[in-house]
Design a protein around this motif. Structure first.
Motif, PDB file in Angstrom:
ATOM      1  N   ILE A   4       2.139   1.730  -3.505  1.00 32.98           N
ATOM      2  CA  ILE A   4       1.101   2.242  -4.392  1.00 32.98           C
ATOM      3  C   ILE A   4       0.910   3.743  -4.184  1.00 32.98           C
ATOM      4  CG2 ILE A   4      -1.402   2.183  -4.835  1.00 32.98           C
ATOM      5  CD1 ILE A   4      -1.262  -0.839  -4.468  1.00 32.98           C
ATOM      6  N   LEU A  35       0.822  -1.209   0.000  1.00 37.21           N
ATOM      7  CA  LEU A  35       0.000   0.000   0.000  1.00 37.21           C
ATOM      8  C   LEU A  35       0.856   1.258   0.000  1.00 37.21           C
ATOM      9  CD1 LEU A  35      -2.837  -1.004   2.515  1.00 37.21           C
ATOM     10  CD2 LEU A  35      -2.954  -0.935   0.016  1.00 37.21           C
ATOM     11  N   THR A  48      -6.420   0.928  -1.068  1.00 35.80           N
ATOM     12  CA  THR A  48      -5.495   1.728  -1.893  1.00 35.80           C
ATOM     13  C   THR A  48      -5.845   3.214  -1.878  1.00 35.80           C
ATOM     14  OG1 THR A  48      -6.835   1.453  -3.900  1.00 35.80           O
ATOM     15  CG2 THR A  48      -5.118  -0.204  -3.479  1.00 35.80           C
TER      16      THR A  48
END
Length: 378
Positions: free
Chosen positions: A97, A94, A135
């Motif tokens: 991202i 995460l 996300t």
């Protein structure tokens, strides 16, 4: 840490991500799809969700998205699908991202551990839904009508079929705030795009091939007319029955002709299962295959792998060593899952994270084992 550096000097972590396919190579790989390239360029990065349909998913996507993006690699997306990614790696993913987002990169998730057999877009697992929410990115569905009919999992070759990209609705992250886990799961799965059959009604499908049904007997184990098992064989665009001489045809628009029970691929799965549930079973094998490839990995070459005779019963399957005739029996009750993947390869999940991988190279119907597992588990 294994990392790759792109031209902008931003570091992309190869533990979780892989780069798009080369655009020139993608164009070559997708030309038989009669692919109409409708490119997508974004001002704000997002999370693209696509579906596991053919061997060429990544090439089609790489041709379509012209903004900066990366794929979640296969190991990561499968771990997310199964919910097996450790908390430490999940947190690290995460964070990675978020760094990608801050540097203008979108992320592409190809959903589904195994390819779609009948052209239906697979639903998300609970662990994948949670990931989509965590996300903090907006979700965009990207699909390719025509892709399934050009290269279905059961086919041995690509058929020329008009294919193009469709960017479906966007699910805004802020719209999901405040949802319970069940509400989130239902909301995300409720907007999964339509099946290949539905797309064929909406968009003109034209399969340019006179061998549209080749290899279809590897999944179609019951005659649509007389309901006989393992009597079907493919010939050009037709499936014919050795028992009753009936024939059904796969039409250029993807529909199934000359059958009152199945008109399209959306109906095939339930038709087969319903036939299997009404079949009378005895103690004899339903079918035996003399030369089935036994693999350690789906990527192993058949010529380098041993062969075995396989006998498939209603409640079990038996491997018979061709040299010493030793038998190894597996009960369906002891099997955790069975999935069909490309090249008529069956992945049988056993307890303790063990897999048994077999491949038919002579149009054997191994798909019936997936339905037999369902019957034994119900």
């Amino acid at each position: 840490m294994d990392k790759a550096e792109n031209k902008t000097k931003f570091i992309i972590d190869k533990e979780f991500f892989c780069l798009p396919e080369n655009r020139f190579l993608s164009k070559l790989k997708t030309r038989n799809f009669l692919f109409e390239n409708q490119q997508i360029e974004l001002k704000t990065p997002c999370l693209f969700v696509c579906f596991n349909i053919s061997k060429f998913d990544k090439f089609l996507i790489s041709q379509t998205i012209v903004s900066k993006f990366v794929f979640l690699n296969d190991e990561t997306r499968i771990s997310l699908f199964n919910g097996s990614l450790s908390k430490t790696k999940y947190s690290k993913l995460l964070n990675s991202i978020q760094e990608l987002f801050e540097n203008g990169y979108s992320v592409v998730l190809i959903n589904g551990q195994f390819p779609s057999i009948f052209g239906n877009n697979q639903k998300f697992t609970e662990s994948t839904v949670q990931f989509l929410f965590d996300t903090n990115l907006d979700i965009r569905f990207l699909t390719f009508p025509g892709e399934y009919f050009a290269d279905p999992v059961w086919s041995s070759n690509i058929r020329r079929c008009k294919t193009f990209s469709v960017q479906q609705l966007t699910v805004s992250h802020r719209m999901m705030l405040g949802y319970s886990q069940k509400e989130l799961f239902d909301a995300i799965n409720d907007v999964v795009p339509s099946t290949a059959t539905i797309y064929s009604y909406k968009y003109l499908t034209a399969i340019r091939s006179n061998s549209r049904a080749t290899n279809l007997e590897t999944i179609l184990y019951c005659c649509p007319k007389c309901k006989s098992f393992f009597t079907l064989y493919s010939e050009f665009s037709c499936i014919k029955c050795k028992n009753c001489s009936a024939a059904i045809e796969l039409a250029p628009d993807g529909s199934i002709l000359f059958s009152k029970d199945i008109k399209n691929f959306d109906q095939v799965e339930s038709f087969l299962y319903d036939c299997l549930t009404t079949k009378g079973f005895d103690t004899n094998p339903l079918i035996s295959y003399e030369k089935i490839i036994v693999k350690n990995s789906v990527n192993d070459k058949p010529k380098s792998c041993p062969q075995s005779k396989v006998e498939i019963f209603a409640d079990k399957f038996v491997f018979v060593n061709p040299e010493n005739k030793k038998e190894t029996t597996y009960l369906f009750d002891d099997v955790e899952n069975i999935n069909l993947t490309f090249d008529n390869t069956l992945v049988i999940s056993l307890p303790k994270n063990k897999n048994l991988i077999i491949q038919g190279v002579n149009k054997e119907n191994l798909y019936i084992m997936k339905d037999l597992l369902k019957i034994n588990k119900n």
